[in-house]
Each structure stands twice: as C-alpha cells, then as structure tokens.
Scaffold this motif. Structure first.
Motif, PDB file in Angstrom:
ATOM      1  N   GLU A  36      37.303  55.565  35.611  1.00 61.20           N
ATOM      2  CA  GLU A  36      36.990  55.797  34.065  1.00 61.20           C
ATOM      3  C   GLU A  36      37.526  54.656  33.320  1.00 61.20           C
ATOM      4  OE1 GLU A  36      38.016  60.110  32.796  1.00 61.20           O
ATOM      5  OE2 GLU A  36      39.343  59.835  34.119  1.00 61.20           O
ATOM      6  N   ALA A  37      38.494  54.081  33.925  1.00 59.03           N
ATOM      7  CA  ALA A  37      39.157  52.896  32.867  1.00 59.03           C
ATOM      8  C   ALA A  37      38.069  51.698  33.097  1.00 59.03           C
ATOM      9  CB  ALA A  37      40.384  52.499  33.677  1.00 59.03           C
ATOM     10  N   ALA A  38      37.354  51.516  34.165  1.00 56.00           N
ATOM     11  CA  ALA A  38      36.758  50.490  34.652  1.00 56.00           C
ATOM     12  C   ALA A  38      35.447  50.756  33.491  1.00 56.00           C
ATOM     13  CB  ALA A  38      36.369  50.271  36.148  1.00 56.00           C
ATOM     14  N   ALA A  39      34.898  52.079  33.643  1.00 58.63           N
ATOM     15  CA  ALA A  39      33.521  52.055  32.702  1.00 58.63           C
ATOM     16  C   ALA A  39      33.857  52.030  31.210  1.00 58.63           C
ATOM     17  CB  ALA A  39      33.449  53.777  33.002  1.00 58.63           C
ATOM     18  N   ARG A  40      35.095  52.507  30.818  1.00 65.98           N
ATOM     19  CA  ARG A  40      35.595  52.126  29.492  1.00 65.98           C
ATOM     20  C   ARG A  40      35.824  50.735  29.110  1.00 65.98           C
ATOM     21  NH1 ARG A  40      40.045  54.923  29.649  1.00 65.98           N
ATOM     22  NH2 ARG A  40      41.620  52.908  30.099  1.00 65.98           N
ATOM     23  N   ASP A  41      36.368  49.897  29.899  1.00 67.10           N
ATOM     24  CA  ASP A  41      36.664  48.485  29.859  1.00 67.10           C
ATOM     25  C   ASP A  41      35.075  47.754  29.612  1.00 67.10           C
ATOM     26  OD1 ASP A  41      39.234  48.858  29.702  1.00 67.10           O
ATOM     27  OD2 ASP A  41      39.236  47.911  31.963  1.00 67.10           O
ATOM     28  N   ALA A  42      34.266  48.250  30.417  1.00 66.21           N
ATOM     29  CA  ALA A  42      32.927  47.564  30.546  1.00 66.21           C
ATOM     30  C   ALA A  42      32.099  47.856  29.123  1.00 66.21           C
ATOM     31  CB  ALA A  42      31.933  48.072  31.599  1.00 66.21           C
ATOM     32  N   ARG A  43      32.291  49.069  28.612  1.00 66.76           N
ATOM     33  CA  ARG A  43      31.668  49.834  27.223  1.00 66.76           C
ATOM     34  C   ARG A  43      32.104  48.893  26.298  1.00 66.76           C
ATOM     35  NH1 ARG A  43      32.498  54.445  28.305  1.00 66.76           N
ATOM     36  NH2 ARG A  43      34.453  55.030  27.232  1.00 66.76           N
ATOM     37  N   TYR A  44      33.443  48.928  26.247  1.00 70.76           N
ATOM     38  CA  TYR A  44      34.225  48.243  25.107  1.00 70.76           C
ATOM     39  C   TYR A  44      33.843  46.651  24.928  1.00 70.76           C
ATOM     40  CZ  TYR A  44      36.470  52.230  22.919  1.00 70.76           C
ATOM     41  OH  TYR A  44      36.956  53.356  22.137  1.00 70.76           O
ATOM     42  N   GLY A  91      37.956  49.797  39.392  1.00 70.09           N
ATOM     43  CA  GLY A  91      39.105  48.562  39.614  1.00 70.09           C
ATOM     44  C   GLY A  91      40.256  49.320  39.896  1.00 70.09           C
ATOM     45  N   LYS A  92      41.346  48.320  39.990  1.00 73.81           N
ATOM     46  CA  LYS A  92      42.826  48.975  40.191  1.00 73.81           C
ATOM     47  C   LYS A  92      43.206  50.329  39.237  1.00 73.81           C
ATOM     48  CE  LYS A  92      44.610  44.502  41.738  1.00 73.81           C
ATOM     49  NZ  LYS A  92      45.514  43.283  41.488  1.00 73.81           N
ATOM     50  N   LYS A  93      42.526  50.143  37.879  1.00 72.72           N
ATOM     51  CA  LYS A  93      42.974  51.586  37.136  1.00 72.72           C
ATOM     52  C   LYS A  93      42.195  52.620  37.513  1.00 72.72           C
ATOM     53  CE  LYS A  93      42.691  48.923  33.531  1.00 72.72           C
ATOM     54  NZ  LYS A  93      42.636  48.331  32.254  1.00 72.72           N
TER      55      LYS A  93
END
Length: 240
Positions: free
Chosen positions: A95-103, A90-92
């Motif tokens: 890595e950030a997209a993967a972290r957001d999906a995981r959490y 995404g915009k971030k």
C-alpha cells in the motif's frame, strides 16, 4: 446535491485562478470532485485537468479503471495525464509503495494537485493512528493542504459524495479490494467505523471536529516553540 453543495465545506486553498489537476482513480470520490470542479470551473476561473496512475495491481481491473477514466475525461473534454508503473512492495508494504509511486507522479505535474480524500478517509486514518498510540500531531489526520496538494472534499463524507454521484447520474468504478479485510484500513472501514457509528451516528463529524481542534493546537504549539527558540537564540547569542 448541487456542485456548490458538495464544495460548500471547502475551506482549504482553492486558487482563485490557475490550474487544478485532479487525481482521478475512477472511484466515486475522485469522480465527484472532478465533476464538481468541472461544473464550477468558469465560476472559479480555473483550468481543469485530471491525472490517473495505473498501479497494475489488479490486472484487467486496473486497466479497466484506466479505460473508464480516459472515456470520462474525453466525454467532458478534460485534459488527462496518465502514468503507470509495476508497483512492488518495499519495506513499508505494498500500500505504501503504491501511494509513494502515485504521489511521485502527481508531484511531477504542474499546477495545484487536488486529491479526493473525504472526511470518511480522514476518520479512518485517525482511528488507525489512535490504534498505534499516536500523539497530537498524528490525530490532526490527513492535512487539508500540503505543499501544492489540496483536498477540497476533506469535510465531505463518503455518503455525501456518493449521493452527489447518484443525483448527477455519474458512473464510477469500485475497487474490488475495498470489500476485503486483508488490509488494516479496510478492516477499520468495514468493521470498526460502523460500530462507532452505532454509538454515535454523527461520529465522523465529531471526529472531524476533533481533527480541526488538534490541528489548531498543533499549529499554535509550533508557533510558540519557534518564538521561544528565537528568543533563546537572541538572548544567549547562540547560532541558529
């Protein structure tokens, strides 16, 4: 190193009873955390489960991680939740997209969620934030507790975790991308931290103490600010 040893530094909100769901990637950190809690579950009077999220970012390697996690949990009769998604940057960034999906997946589960962030992870985060010019709040590092998420290994180094795995004969998977330096965190881990350890072999412990002090200062400042605001509202008769 015994299970009690690896959790000896735990100070953060392990429930006396109830359910703990361990975020299990299959790496050394999460395997060590799950197995330590497995050995201690009767003593702690907890119900132990695990959760794995397949990001599908590394093809067959990602599927291999999931297969390893399923086999590991099956061996010890630990209930396992598995989630998956085709993660896109995404915009971030990726890595950030993967972290957001995981959490998002972890937060959809009942019980306390335990992630296997270590002191080493925390120090890497602090160095990255320092490079971006972070203030006091950023230098508090990874929070040991946030909402229903706890991080029991936050005071254990990656070296201690891997030693625990060796002593217990625990297998684990290694993310091949950890050895690459395409991402900022990997460059910090593989290049910068070793240089800092050359200056001070106890650098991680020293940085951990700094994070503890920064967190205490930040909490005190927040309390003083809240009290000052409450007093101002009371004296001036302002709407909160």
């Amino acid at each position: 190193m015994k299970a009690e040893d690896i959790l000896a530094r735990v100070r953060y909100d392990l429930p006396e009873t109830g359910k703990i769901v361990v975020g299990l990637s299959g790496g050394a950190d999460s395997v060590a955390l799950l197995f330590a809690l497995y050995l201690l579950k009767d003593k702690l009077d907890i119900r132990l489960e695990a959760a794995h999220f397949n990001h599908h970012l590394r093809g067959e390697e990602s599927d291999g991680d999931e297969a390893f996690v399923r086999e590991f949990c099956g061996r010890y009769d630990i209930p396992l939740h598995v989630g998956s998604a085709e993660v896109r940057p995404g915009k971030k960034g990726l890595e950030a997209a993967a972290r957001d999906a995981r959490y998002a997946f972890l937060r959809s589960l009942d019980g306390k969620i335990a992630t296997a962030h270590t002191l080493s992870d925390n120090v890497e985060t602090m160095v990255m934030r320092l490079c971006r010019g972070s203030g006091l709040k950023g230098m508090c590092g990874i929070p040991p507790v946030r909402d229903n998420i706890i991080r029991p290994l936050i005071n254990c180094s990656r070296e201690q975790v891997e030693d625990f795995c060796r002593r217990c004969g625990l297998e684990f998977v290694t993310d091949s991308t950890n050895l690459e330096c395409d991402y900022g965190r990997n460059r910090v881990r593989n290049k910068i931290i070793p240089l800092l350890k050359d200056l001070n072999p106890e650098f991680e412990r020293a940085a951990g103490r700094f994070a503890d002090c920064a967190r205490a200062d930040e909490e005190l400042l927040e309390k003083l600010t809240a009290k000052a605001l409450e007093r101002l509202v009371s004296e001036k008769g302002l709407d909160a």
